[in-house]
Enzyme design. Structure first.
Site, PDB file in Angstrom:
ATOM      1  N   GLU A  64       0.806  -1.224   0.000  1.00 18.15           N
ATOM      2  CA  GLU A  64       0.000   0.000   0.000  1.00 18.15           C
ATOM      3  C   GLU A  64       0.839   1.275   0.000  1.00 18.15           C
ATOM      4  O   GLU A  64       0.464   2.272  -0.610  1.00 18.15           O
ATOM      5  CB  GLU A  64      -0.971   0.005   1.181  1.00 18.15           C
ATOM      6  N   HIS A 133     -12.322  -5.372   7.814  1.00 18.90           N
ATOM      7  CA  HIS A 133     -12.715  -5.198   6.410  1.00 18.90           C
ATOM      8  C   HIS A 133     -14.077  -4.520   6.284  1.00 18.90           C
ATOM      9  O   HIS A 133     -14.754  -4.664   5.282  1.00 18.90           O
ATOM     10  CB  HIS A 133     -12.784  -6.549   5.688  1.00 18.90           C
TER      11      HIS A 133
END
Lengths: 330, 336
Positions: A64, A133
Site C-alpha cells: 500500500e 474489512h
C-alpha cells in the site's frame, strides 16, 4: 462492460466512470492490487485492462505504501493516477501518505507542485466482513487539511464524482461503499460531471433535515418514507456527496426551512463527520433550530462479525426513524 | 590517445571538476552560514546540515540531466543547491522570509525547487522512495527518457517503504536510481548496531535482484561516475540501480546535537577525507593551478555572503500566505 442504455449498477459505474476519463485523457492511469486481469476484488475495474491495456492498468504487489507513494510521485510529474486501496481499512497501511505526504506537498513547497491524484477505496460495513474489512473511515480523511473527500450514493454520482475527482488538480479520496455495489440507478449521459462540494437534496420535506452520505442515503430515504407513511412526518433528505469541500450552504438553507436536524453517519460516533457539520450549524445557525440536533452514527466499537451484532451497532432505518421522531416531538 | 588528446581530456576534466568543487564550496559555506545564523537566533526550528555530504549531491547532479527528477530527505539543503536552488532562497526559507524558496511554508526540512527538478525534501524517513518510483513510472508512461533519483539516509533502509519501493521499481524495471547516503549514524545510533547486514542498502539489493554499487561518497568523481552508470542503465530501459555511498556528516544529526557519541578518532579520520580536500587533491593531479581553486573558493564565499545579507534584509511573509497554496485554485477553502 455495462450495458449502454437504461440502468447501471454502482459497481459497473465505478469502472464506467474511470473508463470515461481514461478515454478523454491519456494521462489517466490506474494502479492497485488485483485491478487488472482480476477486474478488482469487487469487480469495480472490470473491462479496464481489456480496453486500455497493461500500460494504463497496472497490477501492483500488496504494497500500500508503494501504491500511493508511487501514485503521488507520478501525480507530481505529469500523470493523473487513480490508485485503488482495496478495502478502506487498508488506508491505515499508507496513513503516512494520507496524513503527511499527499495533502502537504503543494502547501509546503509554496505551491510549486500540484497533486492530481485519486485514491479509490471500498468503504463501509453491512456485509459481515468483520472488524478489519468493514469500517467506514471517511472520518479519518476528514481530520487532514489538504484532502478532498467524495462518497457517492448512486451510480450516476459515482460517474459524475469520479469525473470531477480525476479532473481535479487536488488529491481526492473517493469512498465507494461496499454495501451499494449491487444497487442500480439511471445511467448518466456522456460528459456527466458532479462538481465536488455540491450536496443534493434527494427528498424534499418540511419538518426535519436528515443529512446522509453514501450508504446512509438509502437508509435515510427509507426512514423518510416510513416517517411519512406511519407518523405523518415530512423529512428532507440531503446527500452530502462530499465531505471536503463541505456544502454548508445547502445544509443551512435546509435547516432554515425545517428547523430540525438529524445526521446519519456510518463512521463511529466519536470523531465522525456529523460532529463537524453540527458544530457549524450550531455556530452559524443556532437560531434556526427548534430542537436539539441528533446524530445517528455507528457505535464506538470495532464492527462485530455476526449479522445481528453488526446490525446492532451501525445506523439502521429504525434508528433513524427513532432519532427523527425524538427531534420532531421535542 | 595522443599526448595532446590526453592533455585536452585532462583540461576538460579539470574544468568540470573545478565547477563541481565550486558548487561543493557553495554548499559547505551555506551550511556554515545556516549554522552561524542558527547560533545567532536567526534560523528557527531545526536544521539537518549536510556538510560532509556535498560530493554526493554535486557528483550525482553532474551525472543527471536538468529535467530529471530528484527527491531528498529532511537533510536536503545540498541537493536543493546542487540542482540550482539559490543559497539566498534557501537561507531566506530557513530565516522564515517571504523570499524563501517555499515562501517560508516549508522550512529547512522541506526545501523544494521544482524548476530544477528537485521535487522536495521529505521529513518522514523513507516516505519519498516510492514517490521517486512514481516519478520514474510517469516518465515511462509519458514516453520521456527522464529518470528519477531518491537520495536517502542509512536509517531509511529499515523502513517498510524502502523495501516496497525497491521491489516495485525492480518488478516494473523503472528508470530510478536509489542513492543511500550512509553517514554511519541514523540519528544518534550507529546504523550497524541495529541492522542485520554490514552495508544497509547495498547488501539488500540482491534480495530484489537489483543492480547495486558500493562507493566512496566523499569523492565527487566516484559519485558522478557511479550515478552516470546507473542513469545510463535506467535510460536504456535496464531498470533501477541502488548505490550506497559511504560518507560522514560534519555536524550532529540536527541543530541540538553536538554528536558527542562519535569516537574522536573516527571523526578525525573522516575529516581527513573531507570531500573538498579530496577534490582539491584531484584538481592538483589534473594540473589545475592552486590559484584557480582558491579563486573558486573566493567566488563561493562571496556568493554565500551576499545570500546571507539579502536573506537577512528580506521581509517576513505576508500573513495571508498562511491560507494560500493548499488547493490548486491557490486557496485553502474547505467549505462554502
Amino acid at each position: 462492460m455495462a450495458e449502454l442504455t437504461g440502468t447501471i449498477s454502482y459497481r459497473e459505474a465505478v469502472a464506467e466512470g474511470i473508463a470515461r476519463e481514461m478515454r478523454r485523457d491519456p494521462t489517466v492511469v490506474c494502479l492497485g492490487e488485483d485491478i487488472g486481469a482480476a477486474g478488482g476484488v469487487f469487480k469495480t475495474t472490470q473491462g479496464l485492462l481489456e480496453e486500455f491495456g497493461a500500460e494504463r492498468v497496472w497490477d501492483t504487489p500488496i504494497s500500500e505504501q508503494a501504491i500511493v507513494g508511487a501514485a503521488l510521485g507520478a501525480a507530481m510529474t505529469g500523470i493523473r493516477p487513480v490508485a485503488e486501496i482495496m478495502f478502506s481499512d487498508f488506508l491505515a497501511c499508507c496513513w503516512d501518505y494520507l496524513a503527511n505526504e499527499i495533502p502537504k506537498v503543494r502547501y509546503m513547497s509554496g505551491g510549486q507542485v500540484k497533486v492530481p491524484l485519486v485514491i479509490r477505496t471500498a468503504n463501509g460495513g453491512g456485509l459481515g466482513f468483520g472488524a478489519q474489512h468493514s469500517q467506514a473511515v471517511e472520518n479519518w480523511a476528514l481530520t487532514i487539511p489538504g484532502l478532498k473527500i467524495a462518497a457517492p450514493s448512486t451510480p450516476a454520482d459515482v460517474i459524475g464524482l469520479m469525473a470531477a475527482a480525476i479532473r481535479s488538480d487536488d488529491p481526492v479520496i473517493v469512498f465507494e461503499h461496499k454495501g451499494l455495489f449491487a444497487s442500480r440507478g439511471p445511467r448518466p449521459p456522456e460528459g456527466h460531471v458532479v462538481e465536488l462540494g455540491r450536496a443534493a437534496v434527494v427528498r424534499e420535506g418540511r419538518d426535519v433535515t436528515v443529512l446522509a452520505l453514501a450508504a446512509t442515503v438509502p437508509t435515510a430515504l427509507a426512514a423518510a418514507e416510513r416517517l411519512a407513511a406511519d407518523h405523518g412526518v415530512s423529512a428532507e433528505v440531503i446527500d452530502l456527496r462530499c465531505l471536503i469541500p463541505l456544502d454548508m450552504t445547502t445544509v443551512l438553507e435546509s435547516v432554515a426551512r425545517t428547523s430540525r436536524l438529524v445526521t446519519v453517519e456510518e463512521n463511529p460516533h466519536q470523531g465522525g463527520w456529523g460532529g463537524t457539520v453540527v458544530s457549524l450549524v450550531v455556530e452559524e445557525g443556532f437560531e434556526l433550530l427548534d430542537a436539539p440536533v441528533r446524530r445517528v452514527a455507528s457505535a464506538n466499537v470495532p464492527l462485530p462479525f455476526a449479522d445481528v451484532l453488526e446490525n446492532e451497532v451501525i445506523p439502521t432505518v429504525d434508528r433513524v426513524v427513532a432519532a427523527v421522531r425524538s427531534v420532531v416531538d421535542y | 590517445m595522443s599526448q595532446s588528446a590526453v592533455r585536452e581530456a585532462m583540461v576538460n576534466e579539470g574544468a568540470e571538476l573545478l565547477a563541481m568543487y565550486e558548487r561543493m564550496a557553495v554548499i559547505r559555506r551555506t551550511e556554515k552560514a545556516a549554522y552561524d545564523l542558527f547560533l545567532a537566533g536567526l534560523v528557527k526550528g531545526t536544521t539537518h546540515l549536510a556538510a560532509g555530504h556535498e560530493a554526493i549531491a554535486v557528483g550525482a547532479s553532474a551525472a543527471l540531466r536538468p529535467d530529471d527528477h530528484v527527491f531528498a530527505t529532511y537533510r536536503g539543503h545540498h541537493h536543493t543547491i546542487a540542482r540550482g536552488g539559490s543559497p539566498e532562497a534557501c537561507l531566506a526559507e530557513l530565516m522564515q522570509k517571504a523570499t524563501g524558496i517555499c515562501k517560508a511554508k516549508g522550512g529547512s526540512m522541506h526545501l523544494t525547487y521544482a524548476e530544477g527538478g528537485m521535487l522536495g525534501s521529505y521529513a518522514i524517513v523513507g516516505a519519498h522512495l516510492p514517490m521517486a518510483v512514481g516519478a520514474a513510472w510517469s516518465a515511462r508512461l509519458l514516453r520521456t527518457d527522464r529518470i528519477a533519483v531518491a537520495f536517502f539516509g542509512d536509517g531509511a533502509t529499515n523502513i517498510g517503504a524502502f523495501h516496497e519501493a525497491l521491489n516495485l521499481a525492480q518488478v516494473w524495471r523503472l528508470p530510478v536510481v536509489f542513492v543511500c547516503e550512509n553517514n554511519l549514524y541514523m540519528e544518534y545510533t550507529p546504523i550497524r548496531s541495529v541492522t542485520a547486514v554490514e552495508n544497509p542498502a547495498y547488501d539488500r539489493a540482491p534480495a530484489y535482484g537489483m543492480a547495486a554499487e558500493l562507493i566512496d561518497g566523499n569523492d565527487v568523481i566516484v559519485v558522478r561516475d557511479a550515478v552516470a552508470r546507473a542513469a545510463a542503465r535506467a535510460r536504456a530501459g535496464e531498470g533501477p540501480t541502488l548505490i550506497e555511498a559511504k560518507t560522514y556528516r560534519h555536524y550532529g544529526h540536527s541543530r541540538t546535537d553536538p554528536a558527542k557519541y562519535r569516537p574522536a578518532e573516527e571523526v578525525e579520520a573522516w575529516l581527513k577525507r573531507d570531500p573538498l580536500t579530496i577534490a582539491r587533491a584531484r584538481l592538483a593531479g589534473l594540473g589545475v593551478p592552486e590559484a584557480e581553486i582558491d579563486e573558486a573558493d573566493r567566488r563561493a564565499a562571496e556568493l554565500v555572503e551576499a545570500a546571507v545579507r539579502a536573506a537577512k534584509q528580506a521581509p517576513p511573509p505576508d500573513l495571508a500566505e498562511a491560507f494560500t497554496d493548499l488547493w490548486a485554485d491557490g486557496g485553502a477553502a474547505w467549505r462554502n
